[in-house]
Each structure stands twice: as structure tokens, then as C-alpha cells.
Design a protein around this motif. Structure first.
Motif, PDB file in Angstrom:
ATOM      1  N   VAL A  69       0.838  -1.202   0.000  1.00 33.80           N
ATOM      2  CA  VAL A  69       0.000   0.000   0.000  1.00 33.80           C
ATOM      3  C   VAL A  69       0.871   1.248   0.000  1.00 33.80           C
ATOM      4  O   VAL A  69       0.601   2.225  -0.691  1.00 33.80           O
ATOM      5  CB  VAL A  69      -0.940   0.011   1.218  1.00 33.80           C
ATOM      6  CG1 VAL A  69      -1.741   1.306   1.284  1.00 33.80           C
ATOM      7  CG2 VAL A  69      -1.866  -1.196   1.184  1.00 33.80           C
ATOM      8  N   PHE A  70       1.941   1.209   0.782  1.00 32.94           N
ATOM      9  CA  PHE A  70       2.859   2.345   0.895  1.00 32.94           C
ATOM     10  C   PHE A  70       4.191   2.006   0.217  1.00 32.94           C
ATOM     11  O   PHE A  70       4.537   0.833   0.069  1.00 32.94           O
ATOM     12  CB  PHE A  70       3.109   2.681   2.375  1.00 32.94           C
ATOM     13  CG  PHE A  70       1.853   2.901   3.173  1.00 32.94           C
ATOM     14  CD1 PHE A  70       1.124   4.065   3.036  1.00 32.94           C
ATOM     15  CD2 PHE A  70       1.403   1.926   4.058  1.00 32.94           C
ATOM     16  CE1 PHE A  70      -0.034   4.267   3.773  1.00 32.94           C
ATOM     17  CE2 PHE A  70       0.246   2.113   4.801  1.00 32.94           C
ATOM     18  CZ  PHE A  70      -0.478   3.288   4.647  1.00 32.94           C
ATOM     19  N   ARG A  71       4.910   3.027  -0.175  1.00 33.50           N
ATOM     20  CA  ARG A  71       6.218   2.790  -0.778  1.00 33.50           C
ATOM     21  C   ARG A  71       7.161   2.130   0.214  1.00 33.50           C
ATOM     22  O   ARG A  71       8.022   1.342  -0.164  1.00 33.50           O
ATOM     23  CB  ARG A  71       6.817   4.115  -1.269  1.00 33.50           C
ATOM     24  CG  ARG A  71       6.008   4.756  -2.417  1.00 33.50           C
ATOM     25  CD  ARG A  71       6.713   5.957  -2.975  1.00 33.50           C
ATOM     26  NE  ARG A  71       5.934   6.564  -4.055  1.00 33.50           N
ATOM     27  CZ  ARG A  71       6.342   7.575  -4.799  1.00 33.50           C
ATOM     28  NH1 ARG A  71       7.543   8.123  -4.573  1.00 33.50           N
ATOM     29  NH2 ARG A  71       5.568   8.058  -5.746  1.00 33.50           N
ATOM     30  N   MET A  72       7.004   2.506   1.475  1.00 36.22           N
ATOM     31  CA  MET A  72       7.767   1.863   2.556  1.00 36.22           C
ATOM     32  C   MET A  72       7.037   2.128   3.863  1.00 36.22           C
ATOM     33  O   MET A  72       6.413   3.177   4.035  1.00 36.22           O
ATOM     34  CB  MET A  72       9.200   2.404   2.630  1.00 36.22           C
ATOM     35  CG  MET A  72      10.027   1.792   3.753  1.00 36.22           C
ATOM     36  SD  MET A  72      11.733   2.400   3.804  1.00 36.22           S
ATOM     37  CE  MET A  72      12.419   1.483   2.441  1.00 36.22           C
ATOM     38  N   ALA A  73       7.070   1.178   4.759  1.00 38.24           N
ATOM     39  CA  ALA A  73       6.517   1.345   6.099  1.00 38.24           C
ATOM     40  C   ALA A  73       7.677   1.280   7.105  1.00 38.24           C
ATOM     41  O   ALA A  73       8.670   0.601   6.838  1.00 38.24           O
ATOM     42  CB  ALA A  73       5.483   0.255   6.393  1.00 38.24           C
ATOM     43  N   PRO A  74       7.554   1.990   8.247  1.00 38.19           N
ATOM     44  CA  PRO A  74       6.455   2.818   8.725  1.00 38.19           C
ATOM     45  C   PRO A  74       6.170   4.042   7.841  1.00 38.19           C
ATOM     46  O   PRO A  74       6.945   4.371   6.958  1.00 38.19           O
ATOM     47  CB  PRO A  74       6.927   3.250  10.122  1.00 38.19           C
ATOM     48  CG  PRO A  74       7.964   2.264  10.511  1.00 38.19           C
ATOM     49  CD  PRO A  74       8.634   1.876   9.232  1.00 38.19           C
ATOM     50  N   LEU A  75       5.058   4.699   8.137  1.00 36.98           N
ATOM     51  CA  LEU A  75       4.488   5.723   7.275  1.00 36.98           C
ATOM     52  C   LEU A  75       5.446   6.865   6.961  1.00 36.98           C
ATOM     53  O   LEU A  75       5.425   7.408   5.846  1.00 36.98           O
ATOM     54  CB  LEU A  75       3.223   6.276   7.929  1.00 36.98           C
ATOM     55  CG  LEU A  75       2.364   7.236   7.097  1.00 36.98           C
ATOM     56  CD1 LEU A  75       1.884   6.558   5.821  1.00 36.98           C
ATOM     57  CD2 LEU A  75       1.183   7.737   7.923  1.00 36.98           C
ATOM     58  N   GLN A  76       6.297   7.258   7.930  1.00 36.58           N
ATOM     59  CA  GLN A  76       7.188   8.391   7.697  1.00 36.58           C
ATOM     60  C   GLN A  76       8.147   8.134   6.541  1.00 36.58           C
ATOM     61  O   GLN A  76       8.514   9.058   5.798  1.00 36.58           O
ATOM     62  CB  GLN A  76       7.966   8.755   8.976  1.00 36.58           C
ATOM     63  CG  GLN A  76       8.871   7.663   9.528  1.00 36.58           C
ATOM     64  CD  GLN A  76       8.179   6.800  10.546  1.00 36.58           C
ATOM     65  OE1 GLN A  76       6.973   6.596  10.464  1.00 36.58           O
ATOM     66  NE2 GLN A  76       8.922   6.285  11.515  1.00 36.58           N
ATOM     67  N   HIS A  77       8.526   6.869   6.348  1.00 37.34           N
ATOM     68  CA  HIS A  77       9.445   6.540   5.253  1.00 37.34           C
ATOM     69  C   HIS A  77       8.742   6.579   3.896  1.00 37.34           C
ATOM     70  O   HIS A  77       9.376   6.803   2.864  1.00 37.34           O
ATOM     71  CB  HIS A  77      10.069   5.168   5.490  1.00 37.34           C
ATOM     72  CG  HIS A  77      10.888   5.099   6.748  1.00 37.34           C
ATOM     73  ND1 HIS A  77      11.720   6.115   7.136  1.00 37.34           N
ATOM     74  CD2 HIS A  77      10.986   4.130   7.699  1.00 37.34           C
ATOM     75  CE1 HIS A  77      12.313   5.780   8.277  1.00 37.34           C
ATOM     76  NE2 HIS A  77      11.879   4.592   8.639  1.00 37.34           N
ATOM     77  N   HIS A  78       7.435   6.356   3.893  1.00 40.73           N
ATOM     78  CA  HIS A  78       6.652   6.487   2.657  1.00 40.73           C
ATOM     79  C   HIS A  78       6.762   7.910   2.114  1.00 40.73           C
ATOM     80  O   HIS A  78       6.979   8.123   0.910  1.00 40.73           O
ATOM     81  CB  HIS A  78       5.189   6.138   2.940  1.00 40.73           C
ATOM     82  CG  HIS A  78       4.233   6.522   1.852  1.00 40.73           C
ATOM     83  ND1 HIS A  78       4.089   5.779   0.687  1.00 40.73           N
ATOM     84  CD2 HIS A  78       3.375   7.580   1.736  1.00 40.73           C
ATOM     85  CE1 HIS A  78       3.185   6.361  -0.094  1.00 40.73           C
ATOM     86  NE2 HIS A  78       2.736   7.445   0.520  1.00 40.73           N
TER      87      HIS A  78
END
Length: 371
Positions: free
Chosen positions: A322-331
């Protein structure tokens, strides 16, 4: 209020002045951060930055808490009184115990120069051991009025009367309490740990949350049922003012450490700090009877944790992320956002969540204790 201010001031200055000395010690020993190869490329420059800064946060909190009592122990009657509450001591024990688990994790990473410290099972065992000891002690020990330090009831902004974990009997009840407390401890400690991925992000957000617990503890103390109930919806929380002192010490330590942890960070708190802060957060939530409120109070930690859960679940079920990378801050890092921009915007989210939680806490009291 003198003790609250003293605790915050002492811990702040200890962290502010002690951190650079600790940085020099870590540099001499070569205790630098190991950066994951699969992380954002912008983090490569952070390799070798001193870590395990959580040691300073823990020490500053402990010293700030006890010194505040020493500085304010003159009673109005002229006698000397140095009283600390069992509630705060248990929270300090939980914070220190989880900090030690995190320290072991950090030390293994540094000594073996790898991104993996303790294995997941080992870290979980350590968290369960510390959390279980805290849970058993908190529902076994009582204050002078015979009230257990932690409630057998699940709480929101105060105990929920129809959610008594001991309703099924003392043995099953104790097991349920241990499971419930460990769920809270795991959630908060891992939430702070996942948030600690950018310079100052977890430290700043934690400062806000512990600042809120200062206000909650003071309010519960002013509206306490003992010795005289000031309102029909008073609070029967053991030692709320002392818990406010402890929260002030943690907040002050975080503020002092943030001076050196802000971008570009001169030191990282590591798992030592993130697990310790998560433990302190869990302990304060349990002791102040705000166990479910902490979900909103630490809303940023919850959002970031949920992003990891979504990412893992999506990849396992569909093979897609779903995200480019998790956790969200790295997205957002991979989307091209500047690190400082991410941190400030996430701080805003943390502040909004904390403000909403405080508003809900106060609104419940205004409504007459509806829970």
C-alpha cells in the motif's frame, strides 16, 4: 506545583547538559548506529551516529523525579517528608525494565555491526517478562486506603464499571489483567519504537503526550475523592499528583534530549529510549485509569503502527504494498518530502491528537462522569 516544575526542570537540564558528555563517551567507544541497507538512501549519512541515547532519558527522569521530592519535602507543619508513591515507582520500574530490553537490543546491533539485535522472540519475551511483573504488582499492591494501584477494570477516561476483569474469579482475573497490561505495553512500546525513524520525531511527539499526563495527573489530584470529594464525579486514582510529577520528569528529559536529537541528530535514542518511553506511557495510562484514552492521546504512534500492519497484511494477502515503505514516515521520504517537513507535520498530528484527547478527558468530567 513546585514538585512538578522541579521535576521537569531538573530532568530537562540533566538531559540537556548530560547528553553531549554521553555523546563523547559513545564516540570514544565507537557505539554508532547501524543503518539498514533496505532503508531510505538519505539515511546512509546517519551511519555511525551515536545511539542508545535512551540511557540519558531514563537517568534524567529518575534523577528529576527523586530530586524534585528532595527539593520540596518541607511540609507546612515544619516536619520533613520524603514520600514517593508506589504507583510512580512501578511506572519507573516498567520504564527502566523495558529500557534495559531495548539496551540489549541496541548493544547487540552495535557490537555485531548488524541491523538485527535481539531476535523477535527474545525481545517479546523480555517485554512480556517486564510487563507481567508490572501487571501482577500493580493489581496486588494497594495504597493506604486499600485501593489497588492499578484497577481490575478496563478504563477509558476512568474505570468502566461493567468491564471488570476479575468478574470471572481471582485466578482468571489475574491472568486477564496480565494479558491486558501486556497488550497495552506491547502496543505503546512498539508504537514509539516504530515512530523513532526520523530525527526528533518520537522524542517531540512523546514530549507532548507526557505533557498531557502532567495535566491529567494534576486535574485528577484536584478533583480527587480523597480526603474530601469535591464533586460527584471525582477520581479515585491512587497518587495522581505524584504521577504528574513523574510525567513532568519524563517530559523534561525528552525536551532536553530533543535539543541534540533534532535534525541533524547528534545522537539517537535507540530501542533503549523508544521502549522505555513506551513503557512509561503504558504505565501512566494504566495508573491514571486512561487505558483506552491513550489510543487517541498517542494517536501518532497508533497511525504509524497501523501503517505497518496494513503494509504487512496487504503484502501477505495480495503481494502488493500500500505504501512505498513502512512505517508511514518513510513512505513520505520516498515521495520526496524533506525530513524536517515530515517531522514537523507529524508533530502537528501528534499535537492535534493529544489536544483532542485532553478535550475528551475534560468533557467527560463536565458531563458528570458518564463512563
Amino acid at each position: 506545583m513546585r514538585a512538578v516544575v522541579a521535576a521537569a526542570a531538573v530532568s530537562l537540564f540533566l538531559a540537556l547538559l548530560g547528553t553531549p558528555l554521553y555523546i563523547k563517551f559513545l564516540v570514544r567507544r565507537g557505539y554508532g548506529q547501524f543503518i539498514r541497507d533496505d532503508g531510505p538512501t538519505t539515511h546512509k549519512t546517519k551511519r555511525g551516529t551515536p545511539t542508545m541515547g535512551g540511557v540519558i532519558i531514563i537517568l534524567a527522569t529518575i534523577v528529576g523525579y527523586f530530586v524534585s521530592h528532595l527539593l520540596t519535602m518541607n511540609r507546612p507543619d515544619g516536619n520533613m517528608a520524603f514520600t514517593v508513591s508506589a504507583s510512580s515507582l512501578l511506572v519507573l520500574g516498567l520504564m527502566t525494565g523495558l529500557g534495559f530490553v531495548g539496551w540489549l537490543d541496541d548493544y547487540i546491533k552495535i557490537s555485531k555491526q548488524r541491523s538485527l539485535g535481539l531476535r523477535s522472540a527474545q525481545k517479546l519475551f523480555g517485554q512480556l517478562l517486564v510487563g507481567s511483573a508490572f501487571a501482577i504488582a500493580s493489581v496486588t499492591l494497594t495504597n493506604p486506603r486499600g485501593i489497588t494501584l492499578a484497577s481490575p477494570n478496563i478504563s477509558f477516561v476512568r474505570d468502566i464499571s461493567w468491564l471488570n476483569l476479575f468478574a470471572a474469579g481471582p485466578v482468571i482475573g489475574l491472568i486477564l489483567v496480565v494479558l491486558w497490561v501486556n497488550l497495552i505495553v506491547a502496543g505503546t512500546s512498539n508504537g514509539v519504537n516504530l515512530t523513532d525513524g526520523l530525527d526528533g520525531l518520537a522524542t517531540g511527539a512523546s514530549s507532548m503526550v507526557f505533557g498531557c499526563y502532567v495535566l491529567i495527573g494534576i486535574w485528577q489530584s484536584n478533583q480527587a475523592c480523597y480526603p474530601v470529594a469535591t464533586s460527584p464525579n471525582c477520581y479515585d486514582t491512587p497518587s495522581p499528583y505524584d504521577l504528574a510529577i513523574l510525567a513532568a520528569a519524563v517530559a523534561g528529559a525528552c525536551f532536553g534530549f530533543l535539543w541534540w536529537n533534532a535534525s541533524p541528530a547528534k545522537i539517537f535514542m535507540g530501542d533503549t529510549g523508544s521502549l522505555a518511553l513506551g513503557g512509561a506511557l503504558a504505565g501512566l495510562a494504566i495508573m491514571t485509569r486512561t487505558e483506552l484514552l491513550v489510543i487517541l492521546l498517542g494517536g501518532l504512534f497508533v497511525i504509524i503502527t497501523v501503517s505497518v500492519i496494513i503494509q504487512v497484511a496487504s503484502f501477505k494477502l495480495t503481494g502488493k504494498r500500500v505504501f512505498r515503505m513502512a512505517p508511514l514516515q518513510h513512505h513520505f521520504e520516498l515521495k520526496g518530502w524533506n525530513e524536517v517537513t515530515i517531522v514537523i507535520r507529524f508533530w502537528i498530528i501528534a499535537g492535534v491528537c493529544a489536544a483532542l484527547a485532553l478535550g475528551l478527558f475534560y468533557a467527560e468530567w463536565v458531563a458528570g462522569g458518564v463512563v
